[in-house]
Design a protein around this motif. Structure first.
Motif, PDB file in Angstrom:
ATOM      1  N   LEU A  83       0.882  -1.168   0.000  1.00 56.04           N
ATOM      2  CA  LEU A  83       0.000   0.000   0.000  1.00 56.04           C
ATOM      3  C   LEU A  83       0.916   1.212   0.000  1.00 56.04           C
ATOM      4  O   LEU A  83       1.498   1.564   1.031  1.00 56.04           O
ATOM      5  CB  LEU A  83      -0.916  -0.047   1.222  1.00 56.04           C
ATOM      6  CG  LEU A  83      -1.824  -1.297   1.236  1.00 56.04           C
ATOM      7  CD1 LEU A  83      -2.344  -1.599   2.627  1.00 56.04           C
ATOM      8  CD2 LEU A  83      -2.964  -1.143   0.264  1.00 56.04           C
ATOM      9  N   HIS A 104     -13.573   0.621   6.158  1.00 58.77           N
ATOM     10  CA  HIS A 104     -13.857  -0.649   5.471  1.00 58.77           C
ATOM     11  C   HIS A 104     -13.374  -1.840   6.271  1.00 58.77           C
ATOM     12  O   HIS A 104     -12.544  -1.711   7.173  1.00 58.77           O
ATOM     13  CB  HIS A 104     -13.197  -0.673   4.086  1.00 58.77           C
ATOM     14  CG  HIS A 104     -11.693  -0.653   4.129  1.00 58.77           C
ATOM     15  ND1 HIS A 104     -10.958   0.487   4.381  1.00 58.77           N
ATOM     16  CD2 HIS A 104     -10.784  -1.653   3.971  1.00 58.77           C
ATOM     17  CE1 HIS A 104      -9.672   0.197   4.366  1.00 58.77           C
ATOM     18  NE2 HIS A 104      -9.529  -1.107   4.128  1.00 58.77           N
ATOM     19  N   LEU A 119      -0.360  -5.591   9.320  1.00 57.08           N
ATOM     20  CA  LEU A 119       0.184  -4.470   8.553  1.00 57.08           C
ATOM     21  C   LEU A 119       1.491  -4.013   9.186  1.00 57.08           C
ATOM     22  O   LEU A 119       1.583  -3.855  10.408  1.00 57.08           O
ATOM     23  CB  LEU A 119      -0.834  -3.323   8.570  1.00 57.08           C
ATOM     24  CG  LEU A 119      -0.553  -2.111   7.703  1.00 57.08           C
ATOM     25  CD1 LEU A 119      -0.668  -2.469   6.210  1.00 57.08           C
ATOM     26  CD2 LEU A 119      -1.547  -0.981   8.012  1.00 57.08           C
ATOM     27  N   THR A 131      -3.436   5.292  11.380  1.00 55.59           N
ATOM     28  CA  THR A 131      -4.557   4.405  11.035  1.00 55.59           C
ATOM     29  C   THR A 131      -5.519   4.369  12.219  1.00 55.59           C
ATOM     30  O   THR A 131      -5.085   4.356  13.376  1.00 55.59           O
ATOM     31  CB  THR A 131      -4.066   2.985  10.720  1.00 55.59           C
ATOM     32  OG1 THR A 131      -3.038   3.061   9.737  1.00 55.59           O
ATOM     33  CG2 THR A 131      -5.194   2.107  10.181  1.00 55.59           C
ATOM     34  N   HIS A 254     -11.441  -0.272   9.468  1.00 59.56           N
ATOM     35  CA  HIS A 254     -10.282   0.598   9.648  1.00 59.56           C
ATOM     36  C   HIS A 254     -10.245   1.673   8.572  1.00 59.56           C
ATOM     37  O   HIS A 254     -10.941   1.587   7.551  1.00 59.56           O
ATOM     38  CB  HIS A 254      -8.979  -0.207   9.680  1.00 59.56           C
ATOM     39  CG  HIS A 254      -8.791  -1.120   8.517  1.00 59.56           C
ATOM     40  ND1 HIS A 254      -9.450  -2.320   8.401  1.00 59.56           N
ATOM     41  CD2 HIS A 254      -8.021  -1.004   7.407  1.00 59.56           C
ATOM     42  CE1 HIS A 254      -9.093  -2.908   7.271  1.00 59.56           C
ATOM     43  NE2 HIS A 254      -8.236  -2.125   6.638  1.00 59.56           N
ATOM     44  N   ALA A 256      -7.281   4.574   6.914  1.00 52.37           N
ATOM     45  CA  ALA A 256      -5.917   5.121   6.899  1.00 52.37           C
ATOM     46  C   ALA A 256      -6.016   6.610   6.597  1.00 52.37           C
ATOM     47  O   ALA A 256      -6.484   7.010   5.526  1.00 52.37           O
ATOM     48  CB  ALA A 256      -5.084   4.412   5.836  1.00 52.37           C
ATOM     49  N   ARG A 265       4.494   7.102   2.181  1.00 53.78           N
ATOM     50  CA  ARG A 265       4.043   6.126   3.188  1.00 53.78           C
ATOM     51  C   ARG A 265       3.901   4.784   2.481  1.00 53.78           C
ATOM     52  O   ARG A 265       3.078   4.635   1.580  1.00 53.78           O
ATOM     53  CB  ARG A 265       2.703   6.573   3.766  1.00 53.78           C
ATOM     54  CG  ARG A 265       2.113   5.655   4.853  1.00 53.78           C
ATOM     55  CD  ARG A 265       0.782   6.250   5.290  1.00 53.78           C
ATOM     56  NE  ARG A 265       0.172   5.607   6.428  1.00 53.78           N
ATOM     57  CZ  ARG A 265      -0.641   4.560   6.353  1.00 53.78           C
ATOM     58  NH1 ARG A 265      -0.913   4.001   5.186  1.00 53.78           N
ATOM     59  NH2 ARG A 265      -1.197   4.074   7.458  1.00 53.78           N
ATOM     60  N   ARG A 269       1.028  -5.566   3.819  1.00 49.85           N
ATOM     61  CA  ARG A 269      -0.025  -6.252   4.590  1.00 49.85           C
ATOM     62  C   ARG A 269      -0.186  -7.697   4.155  1.00 49.85           C
ATOM     63  O   ARG A 269      -0.221  -7.970   2.951  1.00 49.85           O
ATOM     64  CB  ARG A 269      -1.359  -5.529   4.365  1.00 49.85           C
ATOM     65  CG  ARG A 269      -2.481  -6.013   5.247  1.00 49.85           C
ATOM     66  CD  ARG A 269      -3.806  -5.338   4.892  1.00 49.85           C
ATOM     67  NE  ARG A 269      -4.529  -6.104   3.902  1.00 49.85           N
ATOM     68  CZ  ARG A 269      -5.518  -5.608   3.145  1.00 49.85           C
ATOM     69  NH1 ARG A 269      -5.894  -4.352   3.250  1.00 49.85           N
ATOM     70  NH2 ARG A 269      -6.136  -6.382   2.277  1.00 49.85           N
TER      71      ARG A 269
HETATM   72  C1  SIN Z   1      -5.620  -1.097   4.834  1.00 56.37           C
HETATM   73  O1  SIN Z   1      -6.652  -0.541   4.486  1.00 56.37           O
HETATM   74  O2  SIN Z   1      -5.522  -2.301   4.999  1.00 56.37           O
HETATM   75  C2  SIN Z   1      -4.381  -0.263   5.075  1.00 56.37           C
HETATM   76  C3  SIN Z   1      -4.464   0.599   6.255  1.00 56.37           C
HETATM   77  C4  SIN Z   1      -3.277   1.530   6.335  1.00 56.37           C
HETATM   78  O3  SIN Z   1      -2.540   1.667   5.356  1.00 56.37           O
HETATM   79  O4  SIN Z   1      -3.083   2.138   7.375  1.00 56.37           O
END
Ligand code: SIN
Length: 278
Positions: A83, A104, A119, A131, A254, A256, A265, A269
């Motif tokens: 990510l 989500h 993650l 997050t 969660h 972000a 960044r 994951r």
């Molecule tokens: C995710 O949505 O799995 C990533 C969350 C993140 O990048 O903090």
């Protein structure tokens, strides 16, 4: 010995006294699993030695790992999605109208959505990029008893198309629709370990409530989506180099935070295969 330091009374716990790797012994894995169900998201600081390979190996201690069909992976480890939010790269947002900055639950468009995700921060921006997680069991209990009773018997369609359909060619979309057709899940799922009811709809992946007029469905879903944004149900993690988060994807959502400006960044994951929601 592991030490557990809760962040709030509902959700989030920092775990100390463990070095994550594929060699964590079974009794420690069982202790982590138990804490995960209780606190819903666990944070491990200073895991500087955790390589991509050990990240995958640690994930495998909890079950089979998913290969994500839309998000790009680490070159050496297909189970490890990358990510990447940095200027000039292909972030999830460039593939989808929805990014990780929408509440989500991972891959709820699968018939068997994930049990949990792990993650790891690879590169962090100078500021921002936290997050947040929301406790969707608390979100369900926060509804009035009347609304709880009304939504409990409902089912909803989850579909990858809403989030990822626009970012792929028509041929690939058709192939993916064969492999991952829209699925129906309960609007309120039951946690398989605790029996707790959990509000289980999310904006990027839920398309409609079964059997309802689309205008009623949209209005009700929007109200239910908004529950995750209540601060009382949340905890928030400020990442540092070496931080790892493990969350129960069945009982949480969660988000972000997209506030890194021109910073870079990069997160990796692994996602652990789960059961069919009931
Ligand atoms: C995710 O949505 O799995 C990533 C969350 C993140 O990048 O903090």
């Amino acid at each position: 010995m592991m030490e557990f330091d809760p962040l709030t009374s509902r959700i989030g716990c920092e775990v100390r006294g463990i070095e994550l790797s594929g060699s964590v012994p079974p009794d420690a894995v069982a202790e982590i699993r138990k804490a995960l169900v209780e606190h819903k998201v666990l944070f491990f600081r200073d895991q500087h030695h955790l390589t991509a390979g050990e990240h995958v190996a640690f994930g495998r201690l909890f079950g089979e790992l998913e290969i994500h069909p839309f998000i790009g992976a680490n070159r050496d480890h297909p189970e490890l999605i990358v990510l990447n939010r940095s200027p000039g790269t292909e972030s999830v947002r460039s593939l989808s109208p929805y990014g990780e900055d929408f509440w989500h639950s991972d891959v709820s468009w699968r018939a068997e959505p994930s049990f949990g995700s792990i993650l790891r921060a690879k590169q962090l921006p100078p500021v921002g990029g936290d997050t947040l997680w929301a406790d969707m069991e608390a979100a369900f209990h926060g509804l009035s008893p009347e609304l709880q009773n009304a939504v409990r018997p409902l089912r909803a369609i989850h579909d990858f198309d809403k989030a990822f359909g626009a970012g792929v060619t028509a041929d690939r979309k058709a192939a993916m629709a064969q492999k991952y057709p829209p699925v129906e899940h309960p609007v309120v799922r039951t946690h398989p370990d605790t029996g707790a009811p959990i509000l289980y709809v999310n904006e990027p992946f839920t398309s409609r409530i079964v059997g309802m007029d689309i205008r009623e469905s949209d209005a009700l879903l929007n109200l239910l989506y908004r529950q995750a944004s209540k601060p009382e149900y949340q905890c928030r993690l400020s990442w540092r180099p070496g931080t790892v988060a493990l969350w129960d994807n069945r009982s949480t959502q969660h988000y972000a935070c997209n506030d890194i400006g021109d910073g870079t960044r990069i997160m990796e994951r692994v996602t652990i295969v789960g059961d069919r929601p009931y």
